[in-house]
Scaffold this active site. Structure first.
Site, short mmCIF file in Angstrom:
data_model
loop_
_atom_site.label_atom_id
_atom_site.label_comp_id
_atom_site.label_asym_id
_atom_site.label_seq_id
_atom_site.Cartn_x
_atom_site.Cartn_y
_atom_site.Cartn_z
N CYS A 110 0.81 -1.23 0.00
CA CYS A 110 0.00 0.00 0.00
C CYS A 110 0.84 1.27 0.00
O CYS A 110 0.32 2.36 -0.23
CB CYS A 110 -0.93 0.01 1.21
SG CYS A 110 -1.90 -1.49 1.34
N HIS A 245 -3.41 6.79 3.48
CA HIS A 245 -3.83 5.53 2.86
C HIS A 245 -5.24 5.18 3.35
O HIS A 245 -5.55 5.32 4.53
CB HIS A 245 -2.84 4.43 3.23
CG HIS A 245 -3.27 3.08 2.75
ND1 HIS A 245 -3.70 2.86 1.46
CD2 HIS A 245 -3.36 1.89 3.40
CE1 HIS A 245 -4.03 1.59 1.34
NE2 HIS A 245 -3.85 0.98 2.50
N ASN A 275 -10.19 -0.35 0.26
CA ASN A 275 -8.73 -0.25 0.25
C ASN A 275 -8.21 -0.76 -1.10
O ASN A 275 -8.34 -1.94 -1.40
CB ASN A 275 -8.19 -1.09 1.42
CG ASN A 275 -6.68 -1.10 1.52
OD1 ASN A 275 -5.99 -0.64 0.62
ND2 ASN A 275 -6.18 -1.66 2.60
O1 UT7 Z 1 -3.67 -1.94 3.72
C1 UT7 Z 1 -3.40 -2.75 4.83
C2 UT7 Z 1 -4.42 -3.82 4.94
N1 UT7 Z 1 -5.14 -4.08 6.12
C3 UT7 Z 1 -5.72 -3.27 7.04
O2 UT7 Z 1 -5.58 -2.09 7.06
C4 UT7 Z 1 -6.57 -3.94 8.09
C5 UT7 Z 1 -6.43 -3.33 9.46
N2 UT7 Z 1 -7.43 -3.91 10.38
C6 UT7 Z 1 -8.73 -3.54 10.34
O3 UT7 Z 1 -9.10 -2.67 9.59
C7 UT7 Z 1 -9.67 -4.20 11.32
O4 UT7 Z 1 -8.95 -4.99 12.24
C8 UT7 Z 1 -10.75 -5.09 10.60
C9 UT7 Z 1 -11.73 -4.21 9.85
C10 UT7 Z 1 -10.07 -6.06 9.64
C11 UT7 Z 1 -11.52 -5.91 11.65
O5 UT7 Z 1 -12.14 -5.04 12.59
P1 UT7 Z 1 -12.12 -5.42 14.13
O6 UT7 Z 1 -12.92 -4.40 14.83
O7 UT7 Z 1 -10.67 -5.56 14.52
O8 UT7 Z 1 -12.89 -6.79 14.15
P2 UT7 Z 1 -12.38 -8.22 14.62
O9 UT7 Z 1 -11.33 -8.74 13.70
O10 UT7 Z 1 -12.04 -8.12 16.07
O11 UT7 Z 1 -13.66 -9.12 14.46
C12 UT7 Z 1 -14.79 -8.94 15.27
C13 UT7 Z 1 -15.82 -9.98 14.89
C14 UT7 Z 1 -15.29 -11.41 14.81
O12 UT7 Z 1 -16.30 -12.24 15.35
P3 UT7 Z 1 -16.19 -12.81 16.86
O13 UT7 Z 1 -14.93 -13.64 16.88
O14 UT7 Z 1 -16.11 -11.61 17.75
O15 UT7 Z 1 -17.44 -13.60 17.01
C15 UT7 Z 1 -15.19 -11.68 13.33
O16 UT7 Z 1 -15.36 -13.06 13.01
O17 UT7 Z 1 -16.33 -9.69 13.59
C16 UT7 Z 1 -16.33 -10.88 12.78
N3 UT7 Z 1 -16.17 -10.50 11.38
C17 UT7 Z 1 -17.20 -10.16 10.59
N4 UT7 Z 1 -18.53 -10.09 10.82
C18 UT7 Z 1 -19.30 -9.69 9.81
C19 UT7 Z 1 -15.03 -10.40 10.66
N5 UT7 Z 1 -15.29 -9.99 9.40
C20 UT7 Z 1 -16.64 -9.83 9.36
C21 UT7 Z 1 -17.51 -9.43 8.32
N6 UT7 Z 1 -18.84 -9.36 8.58
N7 UT7 Z 1 -17.06 -9.08 7.10
#
Ligand code: UT7
Length: 321
Positions: A110, A245, A275
């Site tokens: 990125c 970004h 993204n």
């Molecule tokens: O360019 C570089 C690339 N990457 C990034 O910039 C990513 C950086 N990270 C993020 O933006 C965030 O960590 C995410 C958006 C990826 C995730 O957000 P979060 O608030 O950290 O959520 P989480 O990973 O803690 O997940 C919370 C819950 C999980 O369920 P449980 O275990 O709490 O029951 C996930 O399974 O949300 C669930 N989950 C979803 N639910 C609905 C994960 N993806 C989804 C989804 N829809 N698409």
């Protein structure tokens, strides 16, 4: 003497995929995606190729700058993977615009465009080129596992380009790497049909530890903003426009909070595109440049983080030729 930004361009796939569209095959919701990331829609390649988009955005940037392909002294493409391993995407663009300049791809995920800006700075400062074409192009939809809701909802496809010319616009730049090969990982085509290959193939899709990337991102963005401002002898409040970004609106807000930057100075388009990796910053720049947002003398700060893990920031004064 370094560069100023002489022209910008972008090209996006026609197909718009909304969060709602994703619920047809994923256990997700518009509410989850939007509140966690700020994304509503993304563009996805269908009939177009990545080469098509890269060539179109390059032509638009050259036209905007009033520069011909023959006048370009260096072509850099920021991409994680072009349509072909070889020729590079940069060589494909060179052929299309009728250039015989050196051309190569840069993979800094990125942060690719910022790495390209700093390479361009060195080429221009040492007299190796006067005009540099930077093209970013990413086909994220081809790198993702569309069954993995924690990654595939975050990304989109697209291309952006900028033409840099010799001038006094670049005020400072900083690049770095915090090496970690696990938090974001996308294996290459492994072994093919080599009878000698002893490695089991890895699944060919992106794996990401979102929480770890989030923590790195907020830290790295803050660190790079502070460092590039120090190098330019400016305070964060002296910057007119922040172009971060576009990975997650919460990352952008959290990184900038401590600098007390007014939201009106922070440019975003993540809602429409998600993204787009290396392409995010160049499409953001092109959209706001074409709206006439930037005035001569405005200071623009670009800041990004990505897989690798890479990060960086560049400050450019608009129109300083
Ligand atoms: O360019 C570089 C690339 N990457 C990034 O910039 C990513 C950086 N990270 C993020 O933006 C965030 O960590 C995410 C958006 C990826 C995730 O957000 P979060 O608030 O950290 O959520 P989480 O990973 O803690 O997940 C919370 C819950 C999980 O369920 P449980 O275990 O709490 O029951 C996930 O399974 O949300 C669930 N989950 C979803 N639910 C609905 C994960 N993806 C989804 C989804 N829809 N698409």
């Amino acid at each position: 003497m370094s560069f100023y930004i002489a022209g910008t361009g972008s090209a996006l796939p026609e197909k718009i995929v909304s969060n709602e569209d994703l619920t047809a095959f994923l256990d997700t919701s518009d509410e989850w995606i939007f509140t966690r990331t700020g994304i509503h829609n993304r563009r996805v390649l269908t009939h177009e190729t990545l080469n098509d988009l890269a060539i179109l955005s390059a032509r638009r940037a050259l036209e905007d700058a009033g520069v011909t392909g023959q006048e370009v002294g260096l072509i850099l493409c920021a991409t994680m993977r072009g349509d072909t391993v070889t020729p590079s995407l940069a060589c494909v663009v060179a052929e299309a615009i009728g250039s015989r300049a050196p051309a190569f791809d840069v993979n800094a995920a990125c942060v690719g465009v910022l790495y390209c800006m700093e390479i361009a700075d060195s080429f221009i400062a040492t007299g190796k080129a006067d005009t540099v074409l930077i093209v970013s192009a990413e086909a994220m939809s081809k790198l993702l596992d569309w069954k993995d809701r924690s990654t595939c909802v975050l990304f989109g496809d697209g291309s952006g380009a900028l033409v840099l010319r010799k001038g006094a616009g670049r005020l400072a730049g900083v690049l770095s790497t915090d090496p970690d090969s696990h938090v974001i990982r996308m294996p290459n085509i492994e072994g093919m049909n080599s009878p000698y290959n002893e490695h089991a193939p890895e699944p060919l899709a992106m794996h990401m530890d979102g929480g770890e990337v989030y923590k790195f991102a907020v830290n790295a963005m803050g660190r790079n903003i502070a460092e590039v401002c120090r190098l330019a002898q400016l305070a964060p409040g002296d910057i007119d426009w922040y172009l971060p970004h576009q990975a997650n609106i919460r990352i952008i807000d959290a990184s900038l909070r401590k600098f007390r930057i007014g939201k009106e100075k922070v440019l975003v388009n993540i809602t429409d595109y998600g993204n787009m990796s290396a392409t995010s910053i160049s499409v953001l720049l092109d959209e706001y440049a074409r709206r006439g947002t930037f005035k001569r003398g405005d200071k623009l700060l670009f800041v990004a983080f990505g897989a690798g893990l890479t990060s960086g920031a560049v400050i450019v004064e608009w129109g300083k030729d």
